[in-house]
Structures are given as structure tokens and as C-alpha cells.
Design a protein around this motif. Structure first.
Motif, PDB file in Angstrom:
ATOM      1  N   GLU A  93       3.366   5.234   1.757  1.00 29.26           N
ATOM      2  CA  GLU A  93       5.220   4.781   1.030  1.00 29.26           C
ATOM      3  C   GLU A  93       5.039   3.809   0.750  1.00 29.26           C
ATOM      4  O   GLU A  93       6.199   4.004  -0.242  1.00 29.26           O
ATOM      5  N   ALA A  94       4.465   2.735   0.820  1.00 33.51           N
ATOM      6  CA  ALA A  94       4.965   1.444   0.022  1.00 33.51           C
ATOM      7  C   ALA A  94       4.228   1.550  -1.224  1.00 33.51           C
ATOM      8  O   ALA A  94       5.649   0.762  -2.210  1.00 33.51           O
ATOM      9  N   CYS A  95       3.501   1.526  -1.861  1.00 30.40           N
ATOM     10  CA  CYS A  95       3.281   1.762  -3.165  1.00 30.40           C
ATOM     11  C   CYS A  95       2.714   3.533  -3.583  1.00 30.40           C
ATOM     12  O   CYS A  95       2.795   3.086  -5.005  1.00 30.40           O
ATOM     13  N   GLY A  96       2.872   3.854  -2.926  1.00 32.21           N
ATOM     14  CA  GLY A  96       2.625   5.295  -3.405  1.00 32.21           C
ATOM     15  C   GLY A  96       1.031   5.779  -3.602  1.00 32.21           C
ATOM     16  O   GLY A  96       1.352   7.075  -3.991  1.00 32.21           O
ATOM     17  N   VAL A 133     -10.370  -1.292   4.378  1.00 28.34           N
ATOM     18  CA  VAL A 133      -9.562  -2.261   5.144  1.00 28.34           C
ATOM     19  C   VAL A 133      -9.658  -2.640   6.485  1.00 28.34           C
ATOM     20  O   VAL A 133      -9.294  -2.593   7.516  1.00 28.34           O
ATOM     21  N   PRO A 134     -10.501  -3.790   6.733  1.00 29.70           N
ATOM     22  CA  PRO A 134     -10.954  -4.318   8.064  1.00 29.70           C
ATOM     23  C   PRO A 134      -9.830  -5.124   8.629  1.00 29.70           C
ATOM     24  O   PRO A 134      -9.289  -5.845   8.004  1.00 29.70           O
ATOM     25  N   ASP A 156      -3.587   1.928   9.429  1.00 29.58           N
ATOM     26  CA  ASP A 156      -4.769   1.780   8.396  1.00 29.58           C
ATOM     27  C   ASP A 156      -3.722   0.613   7.138  1.00 29.58           C
ATOM     28  O   ASP A 156      -2.489   1.177   6.947  1.00 29.58           O
ATOM     29  N   SER A 157      -4.411  -0.940   6.432  1.00 30.45           N
ATOM     30  CA  SER A 157      -3.613  -1.197   5.373  1.00 30.45           C
ATOM     31  C   SER A 157      -3.863  -0.048   4.517  1.00 30.45           C
ATOM     32  O   SER A 157      -4.875   0.099   3.992  1.00 30.45           O
ATOM     33  N   CYS A 158      -2.894  -0.192   3.938  1.00 27.63           N
ATOM     34  CA  CYS A 158      -3.053   0.296   2.324  1.00 27.63           C
ATOM     35  C   CYS A 158      -4.788  -0.470   0.990  1.00 27.63           C
ATOM     36  O   CYS A 158      -4.361  -2.011   1.379  1.00 27.63           O
ATOM     37  N   PRO A 159      -5.389  -0.295   0.521  1.00 32.74           N
ATOM     38  CA  PRO A 159      -6.801  -0.961   0.216  1.00 32.74           C
ATOM     39  C   PRO A 159      -5.687  -1.865  -1.248  1.00 32.74           C
ATOM     40  O   PRO A 159      -6.002  -2.051  -2.528  1.00 32.74           O
ATOM     41  N   LYS A 160      -4.966  -1.105  -1.101  1.00 27.44           N
ATOM     42  CA  LYS A 160      -3.954  -1.428  -2.714  1.00 27.44           C
ATOM     43  C   LYS A 160      -2.974  -2.440  -2.393  1.00 27.44           C
ATOM     44  O   LYS A 160      -2.751  -3.172  -3.487  1.00 27.44           O
ATOM     45  N   CYS A 161      -1.565  -2.648  -1.564  1.00 28.34           N
ATOM     46  CA  CYS A 161      -0.743  -3.324  -1.395  1.00 28.34           C
ATOM     47  C   CYS A 161      -0.784  -3.830  -0.185  1.00 28.34           C
ATOM     48  O   CYS A 161       0.231  -4.275   0.411  1.00 28.34           O
ATOM     49  N   GLY A 162      -1.950  -2.984   0.968  1.00 31.12           N
ATOM     50  CA  GLY A 162      -1.398  -3.875   2.411  1.00 31.12           C
ATOM     51  C   GLY A 162      -0.390  -3.029   3.070  1.00 31.12           C
ATOM     52  O   GLY A 162      -0.430  -3.456   4.605  1.00 31.12           O
ATOM     53  N   GLY A 163       0.017  -2.726   2.474  1.00 26.17           N
ATOM     54  CA  GLY A 163       1.403  -1.311   2.788  1.00 26.17           C
ATOM     55  C   GLY A 163       0.499  -0.548   4.152  1.00 26.17           C
ATOM     56  O   GLY A 163      -0.490  -0.220   4.580  1.00 26.17           O
ATOM     57  N   SER A 164       1.245   0.067   4.811  1.00 28.39           N
ATOM     58  CA  SER A 164       1.035   1.382   6.128  1.00 28.39           C
ATOM     59  C   SER A 164       0.699   2.181   4.856  1.00 28.39           C
ATOM     60  O   SER A 164       1.616   3.167   5.013  1.00 28.39           O
ATOM     61  N   ILE A 165      -0.218   3.196   5.956  1.00 29.63           N
ATOM     62  CA  ILE A 165      -1.340   4.121   5.631  1.00 29.63           C
ATOM     63  C   ILE A 165      -1.154   5.079   6.720  1.00 29.63           C
ATOM     64  O   ILE A 165      -0.812   5.142   8.030  1.00 29.63           O
TER      65      ILE A 165
END
Ligand code: ATP
Ligand code: MG
Length: 567
Positions: A225-228, A239-240, A389-398
Motif C-alpha cells: 500500500e505504501a508504494c503500489g 525479503v528475509p 512481509d516487507s515490500c521488496p521495492k520500498c520496505g513497506g508492509s505487504i
């Protein structure tokens, strides 16, 4: 069309096998009937919807410069030999023989035929780029046909293929189809999301799926939701995360764990979280047995695994094969001393002093560390991404949601053009291998997806663009001459303007007529009742609960305006 003449077998009860609302409604509203598992006949209303969806797709493709052609559904084996797919398709492909014993198949997709056509018919760069498409019936003997036309064994696909001489050309053709798809799905009033998709073991340089979010979707979409950023979970990189494993250099210890088989049993016995365990799962990849390690609270992503292994078939290994590599009963596999390759998820590199099976029935090891106690054959991203989980692009929440895949666009590259020597001369007169893209839309699946998004407890709510009839005129009392005359007049007006219109001329109670009109989802209802003498009718949209009294002319005009804004 007069409702009294229409083949419209609406149903009150539907077979219990219809598990989802679109399937139930397509049966109840008399759109289709089952002929065999995953094989359906379309009745008149269904055919009209099908043609409307096909035409929206056709217009979208044509306006983006694609050219329509039509390939046969039945094809000889030779077509698939050069690409190697006669074997790749396995039991999903319907195979048959002709009277002379020659092998044929029913096309599950048509990359080969389009490649052959361009190889044989196109010689020069002057004819490129070129995008060809068809709207045609496909056959796939799916392992699990279900949900009516959502996953059927015979279905109509719009499949398109682009041909370019350069990578930049492919990028342009791909973007062109992306734009066409957005227009097409918008025209169908679909609320869709475009996600990054898996390109398969054979590569290809990119692929996206058009998804309709729905609880009944068989695909899982992961999105940030953070980066789309959004991707099919098959594709999204894991992302580990850090693990709160016990600190220090503890010594590995073998523990007696009788009758403990599942992660739940283990957490009870050890009194700790599932994330302190590492699961070792034994797979059969074609003829090879491999062990796959993921954290105890994770699931293996079989798409990532299959892409890495490049195998055709992937399944959990049978108990005998497990015992052969572990020397133990099923449930006690671990990396230490196992007799097969060990593929480890990257997240486990963040762990230490964890618990694994001991490859000995009724035993586990605790305080195991990578490198010290075992060395994996390979370390790679092998898990399914989940909520939080963490977004592989921005670290936001998946977050995750279910989705129905209605379309797929794919940069194929030269996989088929190389196999078939599909080349063209470039500006300098040099022969170059053509670069391809392929683009699919499931026509019938679109219909089901539209109904999933556009229906209520009373039935379907067709978007105007796909509705089988745009307007239904309902005389309340067909024996009343004034009502009948006005209803007929309105009906004839729409007909003369080329609008698909129904008139419910049946001698039924108004409640019955309204119920049917709602069930079959006609967008605009014009009811002619007691005020017919004053030229007043009731105008009601299926998508709204309110209705309004209007003069006959205003009602007709409102309907025409709405229709022309949608078509
Ligand atoms: P899925 O993962 O759902 O099986 P796919 O990846 O096999 O789909 P493609 O080969 O890309 O699908 O086919 C293009 C489109 O055809 C899909 O996006 C989907 O809309 C549709 N489609 C595929 N298989 C079926 C089926 N069995 N029944 C109805 N539509 C289908
Ligand atoms: Mg499939």
C-alpha cells in the motif's frame, strides 16, 4: 425481443456443485448449461454477452493496430515438435488420432502456429512490427476444472502475438497491448489490478497479469500500500526477516521427539514459536529428489522452486523416496546427513540455533547452525510472501488478496522464433531472429469475473457495455390496452434506434416480471403501469434501488443517453 418468445430458462434452484455466485447466476439466469465437467453450452442470453465481450476486446485490439486472424483448434503433432511442447504439455493437452493413426491435438494455446505463420508469410522489416490475434476456442484438460466457466476445459481466449526485430520494438508492442488491455477491461467496468507475474523457467523478460480482486480468485496477489507495487505471490520476492533465535554458539543436540510429525506438535513439545524451526520438505522434481528448507512458519513457493530446477513436474516425494534419502519415517527430514541436494531459503541465513529433523525416526536436532552443521547445495528465495512481509521495492508492509486472472501479457523473446527459425531481413539485408510477445484474455472468465463484481442477492447487474439487452420494457398489465400500446411504442422506439431491447409481454404478475428482470440483470427497466394514460412511466436502473416517474419521452432519452455514454 419479446420475453414470451425468448429461450430463457431461469432457475430457482441450482446444482450444489455451483460453489460461487457467478457460476450460480450464470445457471440461474439461463446463460449457460453444463454439457460435461468444464464444458458448457451457451443459451441465447449467454451468447449475447459473449459476443459483446468479444467485440469490446476486438475493438480494443483493432484500435491498437492488431490484426485478427483465425487458427484451427485441431492441429497435427508436428506443430509442437519443434518447440518441444508435445511432451511439455502432458495430460493437460487433449490428444487424438485421425483415421490414419496420425497424432493430433486440440490447441491449448497457439504460439507455434503464429510463429509458423509469420515465418512463412513475412519476409522483411518493412512489415514489422506486427501484432496478430484471434478470438478462438482453446482446450485444456485442467487438473481441477471448477467454478463454471472460470476454469473450464473448453474456453474462448483472445490470444495475440507481437513480432519485432529489436528489444525496444518489443517494449513498444508490449506497452501498446498493456494500454489496449486497460481500455478493454475499463470498458467492461472491471475493477482490475495489474501485477508483476512469473515468466516461467524458460525466461522471457517480463510479464504482467490483469487481476480482478475477488475472494473466489485462485491467484494470490501481494501488494504494497505504501508504494503500489503488486505482484502475483508466485513472483514476489521474499525479503528475509530477522529472527529472534537463541543467541550464542550453542552445541547441536539430538532430542527424542516420539510421534511428533507436524510443526504444531513440535511447538508444543519444545514450547517455542514455529519461526524457530526449519522445515525440510522432500520434493520429486521429474526424476530427481531434492530437499527444500524454509522457516517453520513459511510455505514453499513451488513456482520459484520449479523455475530454479527447470523441471516439468514437481510434487511432494512419496514416503518411500523420503525414507530413501533421510533414512527415517516421513516427518523427521533435516539437512544434516541427508542424501540429496538441499535448497535453502535465504531467510534461514538470518537464523541460528534452530530446530530441524534429524533424519532419524523420532529425533530432531536443536541448536543447528548453517555452515557449521550442514552446507546447503544452494541458497535462494524459495518462500511464499504473506501479509505483513516487507515490500521488496520500498520496505513497506505487504498485504495479500485473492485475484481472478483475466488477462496476461508476456515478453516471450526468441524462444519460439528460434525454434522455428522465424527470421526477417533488417534494413541492412541481414537475417535476424524475430522477437515475440504474447498476450491473452480469457473471454468466458471475463464474464464470470464481471458477474462476481456486479451482482447482488437478486441477480446479475450487467454493465451496459456487456449487457445482453440494454433495456427491458415491462407493461404491468398486458391486458390493459393503454399500457400495452405505450409499452409497444417505447419498445419499437428502441428497436428503431438499434438498441437491444426486451419487452416482457408475458401475462404474469408484475412481481414475477421484476424478479426475472433483476435476475438477468438488464441495466434499464421502463415500467408501464397505471399512469400510462398520462404518458408517465417508471424509469429504474438495475444498479440503483430508487426509481423515478418520467414522461415516456424523458425515459427514452435518459436510457439513450446512458447507453451512448457507455458504448
Ligand atoms: P491459469 O493460471 O488461471 O491457469 P494460465 O496462466 O494458464 O491461467 P494463459 O495461458 O496465460 O493462462 O491464458 C490466457 C488467459 O486465458 C488467462 O489469463 C485466463 O483468463 C484464460 N484462461 C486460462 N485457462 C483457462 C481456463 N481453464 N478456463 C477459462 N479461462 C482460462
Ligand atoms: Mg493454466
Amino acid at each position: 425481443m419479446k420475453v414470451s418468445r425468448l429461450l430463457l430458462p431461469t432457475l430457482r434452484e441450482v446444482p450444489s456443485e455451483a460453489e460461487i455466485s457467478s457460476h450460480r447466476l450464470m445457471l440461474r439466469a439461463g446463460l449457460m448449461r453444463k454439457a460435461a465437467t468444464g464444458v458448457y453450452s451457451y443459451l441465447p442470453l449467454g451468447v449475447k454477452v459473449l459476443k459483446n465481450v468479444e467485440n469490446i476486446i476486438r475493438e480494443g485490439m483493432d484500435s491498437h493496430g492488431a490484426q485478427e486472424l483465425l487458427m484451427p483448434a485441431i492441429l497435427p503433432k508436428e506443430v509442437l515438435e519443434q518447440s518441444g511442447r508435445w511432451d511439455v504439455f502432458g495430460p493437460e493437452m487433449f490428444r487424438l488420432k485421425d483415421r490414419g493413426g496420425r497424432d493430433f491435438f486440440l490447441g491449448p494455446t497457439h504460439e507455434e502456429m503464429f510463429t509458423i505463420t509469420v515465418r512463412d508469410e513475412v519476409r522483411s522489416y518493412k512489415n514489422l512490427p506486427m501484432t496478430l490475434y484471434q478470438i478462438q476456442t482453446k482446450y485444456r484438460d485442467e487438473r481441477r476444472p471448477r467454478f463454471g466457466v472460470m476454469r473450464s476445459r473448453e474456453f474462448i481466449m483472445k490470444d495475440a502475438y507481437s513480432f519485432d526485430l529489436t528489444e525496444e520494438g518489443l517494449d513498444k508492442s508490449y506497452k501498446n497491448m498493456y494500454d489496449a488491455y486497460c481500455e478493454i477491461f475499463k470498458k467492461m467496468d472491471m475493477d482490475f489490478t495489474v501485477v508483476d507475474a512469473d515468466s516461467g523457467a524458460m525466461g522471457g523478460s517480463g510479464s504482467q497479469e490483469f487481476m480482478v480482486k475477488s475472494d473466489v480468485g485462485e491467484d494470490t496477489i501481494a501488494y504494497c500500500e505504501a508504494c503500489g507495487y503488486a505482484a502475483n505471490v508466485e513472483k514476489m520476492a521474499g525479503v528475509p526477516t530477522e529472527c529472534d533465535c537463541p543467541e550464542g554458539d550453542l552445541e547441536a543436540e539430538k532430542i527424542y521427539t516420539p510421534n511428533v510429525k507436524t510443526i504444531d506438535d513440535l511447538t508444543n513439545l519444545f514450547g517455542c514459536k514455529p519461526s524457530l524451526f526449519v522445515k525440510t520438505l522432500i520434493y520429486r522434481a521429474d526424476d530427481k529428489i531434492v530437499a527444500v528448507m524454509v522457516r517453520g512458519d513459511r510455505e514453499v513457493n513451488e513456482t520459484k522452486l520449479q523455475n530454479y530446477l527447470g523441471c516439468l513436474e514437481l510434487e511432494m516425494a512419496e514416503p518411500a523416496a523420503v525414507t530413501e534419502v533421510t533414512g527415517a519415517a516421513v516427518g523427521f527430514a533435516g539437512p544434516i546427513g541427508i542424501k540429496c541436494d538441499v535448497l535453502m531459503d535465504i531467510e534461514i541465513e538470518k537464523m541460528k540455533n534452530f530446530i530441524v529433523g534429524a533424519n532419524e525416526t523420532d529425533y530432531h536436532y536443536k541448536n543447528v547452525c548453517v555452515g557449521r552443521d550442514f552446507t546447503p547445495t544452494a541458497v535462494l528465495d524459495l518462500r511464499i510472501v504473506t501479509d505483513g512481509d516487507s515490500c521488496p521495492k520500498c520496505g513497506g508492509s505487504i498485504k495479500t488478496a485473492q485475484g481472478i486472472e483475466v488477462g496476461h501479457i508476456f515478453k516471450l523473446g526468441t524462444k519460439y522464433s528460434k525454434a522455428f527459425s522465424c527470421t526477417c531481413l533488417d534494413e541492412t539485408g541481414t537475417d535476424r531472429t524475430v522477437i515475440m510477445g504474447c498476450y491473452g484474455i480469457g473471454v468466458n472468465r471475463c464474464i464470470a469475473a464481471i458477474i462476481e463484481q456486479h451482482s447482488d442477492e437478486n441477480g446479475i447487474i450487467w454493465p451496459v457495455s456487456v449487457a445482453p439487452y440494454k433495456v427491458i420494457v415491462v407493461p404491468v398489465n398486458t391486458e390493459n390496452e393503454v399500457q400495452k400500446e405505450l409499452a409497444d411504442k417505447i419498445y419499437e422506439t428502441f428497436k428503431s434506434k438499434g438498441i437491444e431491447v426486451l419487452i416482457d409481454d408475458r401475462n404474469e404478475r408484475p412481481g414475477v416480471k421484476f424478479k426475472d428482470a433483476d435476475l438477468i440483470g438488464i441495466p434499464i427497466r421502463i415500467t408501464v403501469g397505471k399512469k400510462a394514460g398520462e404518458g408517465i412511466v417508471e424509469y429504474k436502473l438495475r444498479s440503483e434501488s430508487a426509481s423515478a416517474d418520467m414522461t415516456e419521452n424523458d425515459a427514452v432519452q435518459a436510457a439513450l443517453d446512458l447507453i451512448s455514454s457507455k458504448i
